[in-house]
Design a protein around this motif. Structure first.
Motif, PDB file in Angstrom:
ATOM      1  N   ASP A  66       0.830  -1.204   0.000  1.00 27.82           N
ATOM      2  CA  ASP A  66       0.000   0.000   0.000  1.00 27.82           C
ATOM      3  C   ASP A  66       0.864   1.252   0.000  1.00 27.82           C
ATOM      4  OD1 ASP A  66      -2.718   1.318   0.466  1.00 27.82           O
ATOM      5  OD2 ASP A  66      -1.600   2.047   2.200  1.00 27.82           O
ATOM      6  N   THR A  67       1.907   1.261   0.834  1.00 28.56           N
ATOM      7  CA  THR A  67       2.788   2.418   0.914  1.00 28.56           C
ATOM      8  C   THR A  67       3.477   2.683  -0.418  1.00 28.56           C
ATOM      9  OG1 THR A  67       3.179   1.957   3.264  1.00 28.56           O
ATOM     10  CG2 THR A  67       4.748   3.409   2.151  1.00 28.56           C
ATOM     11  N   MET A  68       3.986   1.616  -1.041  1.00 30.94           N
ATOM     12  CA  MET A  68       4.681   1.768  -2.315  1.00 30.94           C
ATOM     13  C   MET A  68       3.710   2.194  -3.426  1.00 30.94           C
ATOM     14  SD  MET A  68       7.404  -0.803  -4.094  1.00 30.94           S
ATOM     15  CE  MET A  68       8.354  -0.775  -2.588  1.00 30.94           C
ATOM     16  N   LEU A  75       3.015   9.879  -9.037  1.00 30.57           N
ATOM     17  CA  LEU A  75       4.094  10.080 -10.006  1.00 30.57           C
ATOM     18  C   LEU A  75       3.681   9.561 -11.381  1.00 30.57           C
ATOM     19  CD1 LEU A  75       7.117   9.003  -7.769  1.00 30.57           C
ATOM     20  CD2 LEU A  75       6.304  11.329  -8.253  1.00 30.57           C
ATOM     21  N   ALA A  76       2.964   8.431 -11.399  1.00 29.46           N
ATOM     22  CA  ALA A  76       2.464   7.904 -12.671  1.00 29.46           C
ATOM     23  C   ALA A  76       1.358   8.790 -13.231  1.00 29.46           C
ATOM     24  CB  ALA A  76       1.948   6.480 -12.472  1.00 29.46           C
ATOM     25  N   GLN A 298       8.686   5.115 -12.185  1.00 33.41           N
ATOM     26  CA  GLN A 298       9.591   4.273 -11.403  1.00 33.41           C
ATOM     27  C   GLN A 298      10.988   4.879 -11.336  1.00 33.41           C
ATOM     28  OE1 GLN A 298      12.351   2.165 -11.979  1.00 33.41           O
ATOM     29  NE2 GLN A 298      12.209   0.897 -10.136  1.00 33.41           N
ATOM     30  N   GLN A 299      11.399   5.572 -12.393  1.00 31.86           N
ATOM     31  CA  GLN A 299      12.719   6.181 -12.424  1.00 31.86           C
ATOM     32  C   GLN A 299      12.728   7.609 -11.874  1.00 31.86           C
ATOM     33  OE1 GLN A 299      15.882   4.900 -13.399  1.00 31.86           O
ATOM     34  NE2 GLN A 299      14.658   3.087 -12.946  1.00 31.86           N
ATOM     35  N   ASP A 300      11.572   8.111 -11.476  1.00 30.15           N
ATOM     36  CA  ASP A 300      11.499   9.446 -10.900  1.00 30.15           C
ATOM     37  C   ASP A 300      12.388   9.511  -9.647  1.00 30.15           C
ATOM     38  OD1 ASP A 300      10.384  11.635  -9.105  1.00 30.15           O
ATOM     39  OD2 ASP A 300       9.123  11.932 -10.871  1.00 30.15           O
ATOM     40  N   PRO A 301      13.205  10.550  -9.516  1.00 33.02           N
ATOM     41  CA  PRO A 301      14.069  10.662  -8.330  1.00 33.02           C
ATOM     42  C   PRO A 301      13.315  10.559  -7.014  1.00 33.02           C
ATOM     43  CG  PRO A 301      14.724  12.282  -9.969  1.00 33.02           C
ATOM     44  CD  PRO A 301      13.454  11.647 -10.478  1.00 33.02           C
ATOM     45  N   ASP A 302      12.083  11.053  -6.996  1.00 37.38           N
ATOM     46  CA  ASP A 302      11.255  10.961  -5.794  1.00 37.38           C
ATOM     47  C   ASP A 302      11.027   9.506  -5.394  1.00 37.38           C
ATOM     48  OD1 ASP A 302      10.577  13.177  -4.418  1.00 37.38           O
ATOM     49  OD2 ASP A 302       8.517  13.310  -5.143  1.00 37.38           O
ATOM     50  N   ASP A 305      14.337   7.811  -4.336  1.00 34.11           N
ATOM     51  CA  ASP A 305      14.677   8.214  -2.971  1.00 34.11           C
ATOM     52  C   ASP A 305      13.835   7.455  -1.958  1.00 34.11           C
ATOM     53  OD1 ASP A 305      16.593   9.975  -3.847  1.00 34.11           O
ATOM     54  OD2 ASP A 305      15.338  11.767  -3.632  1.00 34.11           O
ATOM     55  N   PHE A 306      12.557   7.294  -2.285  1.00 37.71           N
ATOM     56  CA  PHE A 306      11.665   6.535  -1.413  1.00 37.71           C
ATOM     57  C   PHE A 306      12.174   5.099  -1.234  1.00 37.71           C
ATOM     58  CE2 PHE A 306       8.279   3.317  -1.620  1.00 37.71           C
ATOM     59  CZ  PHE A 306       7.678   3.502  -0.373  1.00 37.71           C
ATOM     60  N   LEU A 307      12.557   4.455  -2.336  1.00 36.72           N
ATOM     61  CA  LEU A 307      13.067   3.086  -2.246  1.00 36.72           C
ATOM     62  C   LEU A 307      14.324   3.030  -1.396  1.00 36.72           C
ATOM     63  CD1 LEU A 307      12.643   1.776  -5.927  1.00 36.72           C
ATOM     64  CD2 LEU A 307      11.105   1.463  -3.978  1.00 36.72           C
ATOM     65  N   SER A 308      15.227   3.962  -1.634  1.00 33.19           N
ATOM     66  CA  SER A 308      16.475   3.981  -0.888  1.00 33.19           C
ATOM     67  C   SER A 308      16.233   4.184   0.601  1.00 33.19           C
ATOM     68  CB  SER A 308      17.377   5.094  -1.427  1.00 33.19           C
ATOM     69  OG  SER A 308      18.582   5.164  -0.707  1.00 33.19           O
ATOM     70  N   ASN A 309      15.352   5.110   0.922  1.00 29.05           N
ATOM     71  CA  ASN A 309      15.078   5.419   2.326  1.00 29.05           C
ATOM     72  C   ASN A 309      14.342   4.297   3.049  1.00 29.05           C
ATOM     73  OD1 ASN A 309      16.287   7.924   2.055  1.00 29.05           O
ATOM     74  ND2 ASN A 309      14.368   8.963   1.559  1.00 29.05           N
TER      75      ASN A 309
END
Length: 356
Positions: A66-68, A75-76, A298-302, A305-309
């Protein structure tokens, strides 16, 4: 073999693993339809989208999927050309949402936001409708599973939890999101290598199970890493182990499961994955449009960053490459469940290849 009492949860309604290794974010524009027995793609006669697009999330609010989904959705929408409205339809290990989208027209206006669960519907005899009936628009990311307990739990380590389960068979309360779900599968792994039995309590997703854990109704549960990190930072849970073959940077002080249970290595790497799907017989031009939209999102920096964090690993694949990805995951997990005595249908009967 896991004792029959350990798998009684099969009667209940439920990670990104041979194919769970980090994969490049290439081929995101691959629009070739996967092979299978679905009907031939329809001819597209209208511009797409002609109205609001609905994204159906197969699990409840607050969980990793849900969060993802709610991060990628806006973004999509920026690239979609119309509104994207997300809605949760949990239940039956996500099969309610899968069936719901499958019952809609094959015009691309209804998308399935799913985790890995449909790959196991066949062996767990949950539904005849699964990933084979859908086209992978984008497998967004994969995750790492964790074993967590309440912040004030008596369990300080995974070894504490296992020893208690060995001393009190069937007494330790663990969450289950249904047969083949993330908690069920990880608990099956643990039970297989330690000969332990658990009292598996059913929930409609990791959000509700986390609420129950925090309310003192469970002893432990299995969470995807993003949800575990968020709640560990808040002091709500203690992470006992990451289901990985080495420690991870996001939780450097938490042991990898192989440090406690070396025999778990045979199942690793393994973990949940998350993606966006559309009916398989959707027109090819609509598939391509959706692939392009979600590749950009999916490639959006936002989003990156979410994935990394959150400790998730970017995947970003579609089409044939994504089909291979989930089928590799399916092979690893289906045969694990079969060997643990937890599968209701042999993977061999479903032509699921056993990987060496």
């Amino acid at each position: 073999m896991l004792r029959k009492t350990a798998i009684s949860v099969i009667a209940f309604s439920m990670l990104m693993l041979a194919g769970c290794g980090s994969q490049p974010a290439s081929n995101a524009s691959n629009s070739s339809a996967p092979q299978g027995n679905a009907s031939a793609p329809q001819e597209s006669t209208t511009n797409f989208p002609t109205g609001t697009v609905t994204g159906v999330i197969q699990w409840g609010a607050g969980g990793a999927l849900d969060t993802m989904s709610r991060k990628i959705g806006p973004l999509a929408e920026k690239h979609l050309g119309n509104s994207l409205v997300l809605t949760n339809k949990p239940g039956a290990t996500g099969a309610i949402a899968v069936q719901y989208v499958n019952d809609k027209k094959s015009d691309g206006h209804n998308l399935l936001f799913a985790a890995e669960n449909p790959a196991l519907y066949g062996v767990m005899k949950i539904s005849d409708v699964d990933f084979k009936d859908f086209y992978p628009v984008n497998i967004l990311a994969r995750g790492i599973a964790t074993v967590v307990v309440p912040g004030d739990s008596k369990y300080q380590t995974l070894d504490d939890l296992i020893k208690d389960a060995q001393a009190n068979p069937g007494k330790v309360k663990m969450a289950s999101t249904g047969p083949g779900g993330l908690p069920f599968t990880v608990t099956t792994m643990l039970g297989t290598v330690t000969n332990t039995q658990y009292n598996m309590v059913p929930f409609d997703g990791d959000g509700p199970s986390l609420t129950a854990l925090l309310g003192g109704h469970l002893d432990a549960t299995v969470l995807g890493l993003p949800a575990a990190i968020e709640n560990a930072k808040a002091g709500k849970v203690r992470v006992l182990s990451v289901i990985n073959d080495e420690r991870i940077d996001e939780l450097k002080d938490v042991p990898a499961v192989v440090e406690t249970l070396p025999d778990m290595k045979k199942y690793l790497p393994w973990g949940p994955f998350y993606g966006v799907w559309v009916k398989k017989d959707t027109p090819d031009d609509v598939k391509k449009y959706l692939v392009d939209v979600f590749a950009k999102a999916q490639q959006d920096p936002d989003f990156q960053d979410f994935l990394s964090n959150s400790g998730a690993i970017s995947v970003g694949i579609s089409g044939d490459e994504a089909v291979k990805y989930w089928m590799d995951w399916q092979s690893t997990t289906a045969w694990l469940l079969q060997e643990a005595g937890a599968a209701k249908v042999s993977p061999a009967d479903l032509n699921i290849e056993k990987k060496n």
